[in-house]
Write an enzyme that holds these catalytic residues in place. Structure first.
Site, PDB file in Angstrom:
ATOM      1  N   TYR A 129      -9.892  -9.796  -7.636  1.00 59.71           N
ATOM      2  CA  TYR A 129      -8.870  -9.651  -8.524  1.00 59.71           C
ATOM      3  C   TYR A 129      -9.196 -11.025  -9.478  1.00 59.71           C
ATOM      4  CZ  TYR A 129      -6.304  -6.254  -6.427  1.00 59.71           C
ATOM      5  OH  TYR A 129      -5.807  -4.949  -5.725  1.00 59.71           O
ATOM      6  N   HIS A 134      -4.481  -8.702   2.999  1.00 61.42           N
ATOM      7  CA  HIS A 134      -5.709  -8.660   3.105  1.00 61.42           C
ATOM      8  C   HIS A 134      -6.206  -9.519   4.268  1.00 61.42           C
ATOM      9  CE1 HIS A 134      -6.693  -7.572  -1.404  1.00 61.42           C
ATOM     10  NE2 HIS A 134      -6.186  -6.724  -0.429  1.00 61.42           N
ATOM     11  N   ARG A 184       0.800  -1.172  -0.004  1.00 57.37           N
ATOM     12  CA  ARG A 184       0.036  -0.096  -0.045  1.00 57.37           C
ATOM     13  C   ARG A 184       1.010   1.229  -0.072  1.00 57.37           C
ATOM     14  NH1 ARG A 184      -2.242  -3.669   3.834  1.00 57.37           N
ATOM     15  NH2 ARG A 184      -4.452  -4.381   3.332  1.00 57.37           N
ATOM     16  N   HIS A 242      -2.035   3.463  -6.264  1.00 54.02           N
ATOM     17  CA  HIS A 242      -2.759   2.241  -5.892  1.00 54.02           C
ATOM     18  C   HIS A 242      -2.756   1.367  -6.919  1.00 54.02           C
ATOM     19  CE1 HIS A 242      -4.293   0.260  -2.442  1.00 54.02           C
ATOM     20  NE2 HIS A 242      -5.440  -0.018  -2.902  1.00 54.02           N
ATOM     21  N   ARG A 283      -0.268  -1.285  -6.985  1.00 54.56           N
ATOM     22  CA  ARG A 283      -0.457  -2.407  -6.185  1.00 54.56           C
ATOM     23  C   ARG A 283      -1.609  -3.336  -6.883  1.00 54.56           C
ATOM     24  NH1 ARG A 283      -1.373  -3.961  -0.805  1.00 54.56           N
ATOM     25  NH2 ARG A 283      -3.621  -4.497   0.042  1.00 54.56           N
ATOM     26  N   LYS A 323      -2.538  -3.000   7.620  1.00 58.10           N
ATOM     27  CA  LYS A 323      -3.900  -2.541   8.479  1.00 58.10           C
ATOM     28  C   LYS A 323      -4.004  -3.452   9.580  1.00 58.10           C
ATOM     29  CE  LYS A 323      -6.498  -0.458   4.538  1.00 58.10           C
ATOM     30  NZ  LYS A 323      -7.511  -0.405   3.693  1.00 58.10           N
TER      31      LYS A 323
END
Length: 325
Positions: A306, A297, A174, A271, A274, A198
């Site tokens: 994806y 994730h 990220r 982004h 990514r 995250k």
């Protein structure tokens, strides 16, 4: 609501919305302290990232300023919250932006009930906005090659930019993870990064030989010049004087390099690299679970977007090359 409320115009641009927001009343001190208490609690419970923390702060402060009274957050009912969401929609805020605001409001009122600051939770009565399912926009492999080759590696800034672009495409970091990457998190001997993403989730990501080559060159040749004599910055990537780079600075770099590479800057963002990393890995046979780990994730369902990108690519190939496509 204050008479200073900005005009309700549909389709306002980002700059116009920011100007309108500045015309709202100042956030009352008591509201600011209450928001800080909530954010501290959420950070302690979930490890909320600095970027998400600031987004929540802006969202909650925005409602309080719109209401233009001390104690608005704790006194508001579902009707007033719905009116604010409707006003934002009329003012040109996107459904995705309003969905984030809704998440902040629901989190705040659930916390307020747990803290016995109010008896009811008005957030449970708010309807979620319908979000379009947007496929990530990925560059082609040739576009990526042109983009990462665009910086002038004969200068310290250019060598740093090349290393950053190579690393982002090689690892799928990220933007915030890239600019905040600690120098000590990079193991050049093993060719891997230890990344904290995250939710304070930590992951180990291989960087590949090409990115490793440019990182080694940057660390040996450019970083000492950018940092300045005697300075040892904490982050790997630095601006002149050793200051950490911001996401906005890297955004500007990507746009500038895209223009230099003959790519429409309006169609690319940091982004996007990514997304390109994930899409290209999947197109070349990567396992979805492994891709989830590399991207950091928390849920496999997030990664599954994806598979839709890969499916669309297969449909395009079929239409182009099959006699009955």
């Amino acid at each position: 609501m204050s008479s200073d409320t900005p005009p309700r115009r549909v389709g306002q641009g980002v700059a116009e919305r920011r100007m309108a927001a500045r015309r709202l009343p100042v956030l009352p001190p008591g509201e600011a302290r209450l928001i800080d208490r909530f954010l501290d609690a959420v950070w302690a419970e979930t490890g909320l990232s600095p970027a998400s923390r600031e987004s929540y702060r802006r969202d909650l402060a925005g409602f309080s300023r719109w209401s233009a009274r001390e104690g608005a957050l704790l006194a508001a009912g579902s009707a007033e919250l719905s009116a604010y969401l409707a006003w934002r929609a009329r003012s040109g805020y996107s459904p995705r932006s309003n969905a984030r605001l809704l998440s902040a409001l629901r989190g705040f009122y659930a916390w307020a009930v747990r803290q016995h600051l109010r008896a009811d939770d008005p957030g449970t009565l708010l309807a979620s906005p319908t979000l379009p399912r947007l496929l990530p926009k990925a560059l082609t492999e040739s576009q990526v090659a042109a983009l990462v080759s665009a910086p002038d590696v004969g200068t310290p800034d250019g060598l740093r930019d090349r290393a950053m672009l190579e690393l982002m495409y090689a690892t799928g970091l990220r933007v915030s993870e890239l600019v905040e990457l600690p120098a000590q998190a990079v193991n050049l001997r093993q060719g891997a990064l230890r990344v904290t993403g995250k939710g304070s989730r930590e992951r180990l990501v291989p960087m590949g030989e090409e990115a490793q080559h440019w990182i080694e060159r940057y660390v040996a040749q450019a970083r000492p010049l950018l940092a300045g004599k005697g300075r040892t910055p904490a982050t790997l990537f630095v601006a002149a004087g050793g200051e950490p780079l911001t996401r906005q600075q890297f955004w500007a770099t990507v746009k500038r390099m895209a223009a230099r590479a003959g790519i429409d800057p309006a169609r690319i963002s940091p982004h996007g690299l990514r997304h390109s990393f994930a899409t290209h890995l999947l197109n070349h046979g990567a396992d979805l679970r492994a891709l989830q780990m590399l991207l950091g994730h928390g849920s496999l369902s997030t990664t599954q977007i994806y598979t839709l990108v890969a499916r669309e690519k297969l449909k395009q190939l079929h239409r182009m090359h099959h006699p009955r496509g």
